[in-house]
Design an enzyme around this catalytic site. Structure first.
Site, PDB file in Angstrom:
ATOM      1  N   SER A 220      46.874  47.525  80.764  1.00  0.00           N
ATOM      2  CA  SER A 220      47.271  48.435  81.827  1.00  0.00           C
ATOM      3  C   SER A 220      48.610  47.970  82.412  1.00  0.00           C
ATOM      4  O   SER A 220      49.601  47.898  81.694  1.00  0.00           O
ATOM      5  CB  SER A 220      46.179  48.514  82.899  1.00  0.00           C
ATOM      6  OG  SER A 220      46.415  49.582  83.786  1.00  0.00           O
TER       7      SER A 220
ATOM      8  N   ASP B 147      42.926  57.944  76.682  1.00  0.00           N
ATOM      9  CA  ASP B 147      43.595  57.237  77.777  1.00  0.00           C
ATOM     10  C   ASP B 147      44.577  58.202  78.439  1.00  0.00           C
ATOM     11  O   ASP B 147      45.632  58.501  77.900  1.00  0.00           O
ATOM     12  CB  ASP B 147      44.349  56.015  77.238  1.00  0.00           C
ATOM     13  CG  ASP B 147      44.931  55.148  78.349  1.00  0.00           C
ATOM     14  OD1 ASP B 147      44.993  55.621  79.500  1.00  0.00           O
ATOM     15  OD2 ASP B 147      45.320  53.997  78.062  1.00  0.00           O
TER      16      ASP B 147
ATOM     17  N   HIS C 222      40.982  54.366  79.136  1.00  0.00           N
ATOM     18  CA  HIS C 222      41.951  53.315  79.438  1.00  0.00           C
ATOM     19  C   HIS C 222      41.380  51.938  79.129  1.00  0.00           C
ATOM     20  O   HIS C 222      42.120  50.983  78.953  1.00  0.00           O
ATOM     21  CB  HIS C 222      42.360  53.417  80.910  1.00  0.00           C
ATOM     22  CG  HIS C 222      43.616  52.675  81.257  1.00  0.00           C
ATOM     23  ND1 HIS C 222      44.758  52.705  80.479  1.00  0.00           N
ATOM     24  CD2 HIS C 222      43.915  51.872  82.324  1.00  0.00           C
ATOM     25  CE1 HIS C 222      45.699  51.955  81.030  1.00  0.00           C
ATOM     26  NE2 HIS C 222      45.221  51.449  82.140  1.00  0.00           N
TER      27      HIS C 222
END
Length: 231
Positions: free
Chosen positions: A58, A146, A211
């Site tokens: 991330s 994602d 994600h």
């Protein structure tokens, strides 16, 4: 990772200057991470010094892409769900608050000649601006669902590494083969000069994950590939 005999140094960017700041740059330039963290020499802790690897997901994945253009102190990198281009990310993410907060506004706001303007900061801290310096072998991980950092970032990161001649890996999970006609895969195939299946098997891509990698089987595969890459 501690369970498989790795020593981990984590850098917290909380309360640091916007985005990275001076403290992070000092951290990157430090010759002995263990000494700077007050841990002493690794040998005194019973540790065997091996390959220093940098891993991030991330925001951390964004940091890894940026790090790759700034230093070669790491011999292996892993970028999971990382941003390739800050300006493109602004237009494709499902959550605008983070990017606007970090850069203080919109990518087209203010003058590029003003170093404090959002337009200038988006460029200053943009990983794509420094890809000509990418040299560190990198494992790229991304997922098909994602929406925080869309998978185009992963394909772009891998394509850049491949075209720069940097060792890189990107493995595709079983079940993705039917999507072989996508622009991303055809683009990689056309640029590779080799067999399409071989290129596909370099991709660590989870078509049904978001994600994060949440299913037990995919999580096991994630850890297998990551440990294999950094070992």
């Amino acid at each position: 990772m501690k369970g498989v005999d790795y020593a981990i140094t984590e850098y917290s960017y909380i309360n640091a200057e916007r985005v990275y700041g001076e403290r992070f740059l000092i951290f990157l330039a430090t010759s002995s991470v263990g000494d700077r963290r007050g841990l002493g020499e690794p040998s005194r802790l019973g540790l065997v010094v091996g390959i220093p690897a940098g891993l991030g997901a991330s925001y951390g994945g964004y940091m890894v892409n940026w790090i790759n253009g700034q230093t070669d102190r790491f011999t292996r990198l892993v970028v999971h769900g990382g941003i390739f281009d800050t300006r493109n990310f602004f237009f494709t993410t499902d959550e605008l608050w983070f990017i606007e907060h970090e850069f203080g506004g919109l990518p087209f706001e203010g003058s590029p000649d003003d170093p404090a303007s959002p337009a200038s900061l988006y460029e200053k801290w943009n990983p794509v601006a420094n890809i000509r310096n990418w040299r560190t072998p990198t494992l790229v991980v991304h997922s098909g669902h994602d929406f925080r950092v869309d998978d185009g970032n992963g394909f772009a990161t891998f394509t850049a590494l491949q075209r720069l001649g940097v060792t890189s890996r990107y493995w595709i999970a079983t079940g993705f083969w039917g999507f072989g006609g996508s622009w991303g895969l055809w683009g990689l195939w056309g640029n590779s000069g080799t067999d399409r299946v071989v290129v596909l098997r370099r991709l660590l891509y989870f078509p049904d994950e978001t994600h994060w990698i949440l299913s037990p089987a995919n999580s096991a595969k994630w850890h297998e590939e990551v440990f294999k890459w950094i070992s």
